[in-house]
Design a protein around this motif. Structure first.
Motif, PDB file in Angstrom:
ATOM      1  N   UNK A 324      -2.772 -25.904 -35.378  1.00 43.81           N
ATOM      2  CA  UNK A 324      -2.769 -24.966 -34.263  1.00 43.81           C
ATOM      3  C   UNK A 324      -2.017 -25.502 -33.057  1.00 43.81           C
ATOM      4  N   UNK A 325      -2.233 -26.780 -32.745  1.00 41.43           N
ATOM      5  CA  UNK A 325      -1.541 -27.372 -31.601  1.00 41.43           C
ATOM      6  C   UNK A 325      -0.034 -27.426 -31.821  1.00 41.43           C
ATOM      7  N   UNK A 326       0.385 -27.761 -33.044  1.00 41.23           N
ATOM      8  CA  UNK A 326       1.814 -27.825 -33.340  1.00 41.23           C
ATOM      9  C   UNK A 326       2.445 -26.443 -33.261  1.00 41.23           C
ATOM     10  N   UNK A 369      10.500 -19.539 -34.436  1.00 40.63           N
ATOM     11  CA  UNK A 369      10.193 -19.027 -35.781  1.00 40.63           C
ATOM     12  C   UNK A 369       9.184 -19.926 -36.485  1.00 40.63           C
ATOM     13  N   UNK A 370       9.350 -21.237 -36.338  1.00 40.73           N
ATOM     14  CA  UNK A 370       8.411 -22.174 -36.952  1.00 40.73           C
ATOM     15  C   UNK A 370       7.009 -21.972 -36.400  1.00 40.73           C
ATOM     16  N   UNK A 371       6.901 -21.782 -35.087  1.00 41.63           N
ATOM     17  CA  UNK A 371       5.598 -21.532 -34.473  1.00 41.63           C
ATOM     18  C   UNK A 371       4.931 -20.305 -35.038  1.00 41.63           C
ATOM     19  N   UNK A 372       5.691 -19.239 -35.244  1.00 40.50           N
ATOM     20  CA  UNK A 372       5.127 -18.007 -35.813  1.00 40.50           C
ATOM     21  C   UNK A 372       4.631 -18.249 -37.236  1.00 40.50           C
ATOM     22  N   UNK A 373       5.429 -18.950 -38.054  1.00 36.59           N
ATOM     23  CA  UNK A 373       5.022 -19.237 -39.431  1.00 36.59           C
ATOM     24  C   UNK A 373       3.735 -20.049 -39.455  1.00 36.59           C
ATOM     25  N   UNK A 374       3.683 -21.083 -38.620  1.00 35.88           N
ATOM     26  CA  UNK A 374       2.497 -21.940 -38.598  1.00 35.88           C
ATOM     27  C   UNK A 374       1.258 -21.174 -38.149  1.00 35.88           C
ATOM     28  N   UNK A 375       1.421 -20.280 -37.195  1.00 35.72           N
ATOM     29  CA  UNK A 375       0.281 -19.488 -36.729  1.00 35.72           C
ATOM     30  C   UNK A 375      -0.292 -18.623 -37.846  1.00 35.72           C
ATOM     31  N   UNK A 376       0.569 -18.191 -38.770  1.00 34.46           N
ATOM     32  CA  UNK A 376       0.137 -17.287 -39.832  1.00 34.46           C
ATOM     33  C   UNK A 376      -0.290 -17.995 -41.107  1.00 34.46           C
ATOM     34  N   UNK A 377      -0.106 -19.316 -41.158  1.00 36.40           N
ATOM     35  CA  UNK A 377      -0.387 -20.047 -42.387  1.00 36.40           C
ATOM     36  C   UNK A 377      -1.843 -19.910 -42.808  1.00 36.40           C
ATOM     37  N   UNK A 530       3.565 -28.050 -44.814  1.00 38.69           N
ATOM     38  CA  UNK A 530       2.447 -27.287 -44.273  1.00 38.69           C
ATOM     39  C   UNK A 530       2.222 -26.008 -45.066  1.00 38.69           C
ATOM     40  N   UNK A 531       3.293 -25.303 -45.395  1.00 35.64           N
ATOM     41  CA  UNK A 531       3.148 -24.080 -46.186  1.00 35.64           C
ATOM     42  C   UNK A 531       2.575 -24.389 -47.568  1.00 35.64           C
ATOM     43  N   UNK A 532       3.119 -25.414 -48.218  1.00 31.82           N
ATOM     44  CA  UNK A 532       2.664 -25.753 -49.567  1.00 31.82           C
ATOM     45  C   UNK A 532       1.193 -26.133 -49.570  1.00 31.82           C
ATOM     46  N   UNK A 533       0.782 -26.977 -48.632  1.00 32.22           N
ATOM     47  CA  UNK A 533      -0.558 -27.560 -48.700  1.00 32.22           C
ATOM     48  C   UNK A 533      -1.618 -26.708 -48.007  1.00 32.22           C
TER      49      UNK A 533
END
Length: 573
Positions: A324-326, A369-377, A530-533
């Motif tokens: 979340x922080x990242x 874009x990376x932030x959006x992906x991470x938020x939705x993971x 991050x996406x994989x794990x």
């Protein structure tokens, strides 16, 4: 670890002296009392520094307080303990219901009948209870140790291994009174993480993953009764030895007693921990393996499993917090940088469409874009988001698009094998594209006689689908590769290395559109991992050290088919 402290309350002088002498000879710090008055004095002096209290129930030889029993003294000791309670062991000649009830209210671990037990039996119980005391979660040293492990380790496997090596093994070394091994299994194999000094051959057990360790653990955990030790007969398992070192391991373990200490399934892994207590006929006070193992299983198994669960909670909380922080940092930094780029262009400090302008703009877009992906993971996978993907085809297609948009030249590329996964295709494209981008940038570190090349291999078995990426570049040092998957540690290479296309002033259908689709990625392997794990319960690992020599990198994606089963059970295909 401080000296192990035992309080003995026993009104028969001969028995009391025997307990004190035998426990002292085995390294315990013993305080003994024969009367209620003496016991209360020691309780006041020692308080919660008592680790194990061995109590006689009926102190009938005390002329002053013959009606005060050992359980009542145990309750008085409890009141002196603010942070951690001692373990209580009752030994009595009487089997009255009232005494059983008092022992139950005290929380005694066991009620031993004097006529049925000998000093050796009592010593084994004290050893096992001492071990439980030193590894239970309420112990401040364990709590601090678990916090420290969670702070410095990056994944669950490393945390559990660190717990075994730095908390569990030292406590066992102090308490068991016999050589031992701790066999820890995860998806990669079974490893001895404690050693066993002073074996029959005089050598230490290898601290490595061995096939014979896996066989022994499988037999132990297959036992229908987890409290019954498996005693190893070397003749029964010798056929599993694949080498002379494994034959020596089996010989040293002959007669050892094995018990299951933990069997825990995590969505990303499965952990098994086995304790093996070895024979040590050469030692004066060595314990017999089988009866000691049975008592340890009775007292310690649940405690170790609880610690494993705590480790999982610690790591999961840390992982979610970091994620979340990242994500927020990526969003905020990307937004802030985009604003700075626009302000610089408007003020004339930054020439529009210059290489610097493009690179700063690309970085800002990639971070957002990376932030959006991470938020939705962490969100659940919706039914329309997933499908069965043929990985070899997707890898080829992603490479062709990347090669065209980045004008990649001089890199040989090949895909072999096949496997299928159930996932969101856009997620998988991001994962594969990020890995291929990282490998492509290593072209500049490929030295003669090697030619730049990327090889991808797809394979699967009953439970795992794997996609393995390899290149031929000069291998990064182990220290640098430890940071491969961390955020903000590896940036994209200078544009001249990958030959990105310039915008086509004649139309958006040319280079400008392509460049907007394939910007440089500034967190390539972090986002892929991050996406994989986090989303697909898989693993993305650096396995470069498995390759011969010092050339080449190997990055392996493994996706467990349990994710596919979970999706199917949820009605999502």
């Amino acid at each position: 670890m401080r000296r192990k402290r035992v309080l003995v309350v026993e009104d028969v002088p001969g028995i009391r002296v025997t307990y004190a002498r035998e426990l002292s000879n085995r390294g315990f710090d013993v305080y003994s009392a024969g009367t209620v008055k003496e016991a209360r004095y020691l309780i006041g002096e020692l308080g919660e520094t008592v680790d194990v209290a061995l109590l006689d129930m009926r102190l009938e030889n005390d002329p002053d307080e013959p009606n005060t029993n050992g359980a009542e003294l145990g309750l008085e000791l409890k009141e002196k303990c603010a942070s951690i309670l001692p373990e209580f062991l009752i030994r009595s000649a009487y089997a009255d219901f009232a005494y059983f009830k008092a022992a139950f209210e005290l929380g005694a671990a066991a009620y031993l009948k004097k006529n049925d037990t000998y000093p050796a039996d009592v010593i084994r119980h004290v050893r096992a209870l001492m071990l439980k005391h030193y590894v239970k979660g309420e112990n401040p040293e364990v709590e601090e140790g678990l916090r420290r492990i969670a702070a410095v380790t990056r994944n669950t496997t490393d945390s559990i291994k660190s717990f075994c090596e730095n908390i569990l093994a030292p406590a066992m070394g102090e308490c068991l009174g016999a050589p031992f091994v701790l066999l820890l299994s995860d998806r990669t194999g079974t490893q001895n993480c404690a050693g066993a000094a002073g074996t029959a051959s005089g050598a230490d057990m290898p601290l490595t993953s061995e096939r014979v360790y896996h066989v022994i653990q499988a037999i132990t955990h297959g036992n229908a009764d987890p409290l019954t030790p498996y005693v190893l007969d070397a003749n029964h398992v010798r056929e599993h030895a694949a080498s002379k070192p494994e034959e020596r391991i089996i010989d040293d373990l002959d007669g050892a007693a094995f018990i299951s200490l933990a069997d825990l399934n995590d969505p990303r892994n499965e952990y098994r921990l086995t304790l093996g207590i070895l024979k040590a006929d050469w030692a004066k006070y060595a314990e017999a393996p089988e009866p000691l193992a049975a008592v340890v299983a009775r007292y310690v198994r649940t405690t170790v499993s609880e610690n494993f669960i705590k480790i999982l909670v610690h790591i999961d909380t840390k992982r979610k917090s970091t994620l979340g922080n990242t994500a927020q940092l990526c969003l905020f930094v990307g937004q802030d940088q985009a604003a700075i780029v626009d302000e610089g262009a408007a003020a004339g400090d930054l020439r529009v469409e210059s290489p610097t302008h493009r690179r700063l703009g690309d970085m800002a877009e990639d971070l957002r874009d990376t932030g959006v992906v991470l938020m939705n993971v962490a969100k659940s996978v919706a039914e329309e988001d997933v499908r069965r993907i043929r990985m070899a085809e997707l890898v080829r297609r992603t490479w062709e698009e990347l090669k065209k948009s980045w004008r990649l030249k001089g890199i040989e590329f090949d895909v072999e094998g096949e496997c299928f996964i159930v996932a969101n295709e856009q997620d998988v494209v991001i994962i594969v594209e990020r890995i291929l981008q990282w490998l492509a940038q290593r072209k500049v570190a490929t030295e003669s006689p090697n030619e730049p090349a990327i090889r991808v291999r797809c394979e699967a078995d009953e439970s795992i689908s794997r996609v393995i990426f390899e290149d031929r570049s000069r291998r990064l040092s182990p220290r640098l590769r430890e940071r491969l998957f961390e955020p903000f540690t590896l940036a994209a290479p200078p544009a001249r290395h990958l030959n990105p296309p310039r915008p086509d002033p004649q139309g958006e259908a040319g280079g400008e559109a392509a460049e907007s689709r394939h910007r440089p990625s500034y967190l390539p392997l972090y986002l892929a991992k991050t996406l994989v794990e986090e989303k697909y319960w898989g693993w993305l690992e650096d396995r470069s050290d498995d390759m011969a020599g010092d050339v080449g990198h190997r990055l392996a994606i493994q996706l467990h088919k349990s994710f596919e089963s979970e999706v199917a059970q949820s009605g999502k295909r």
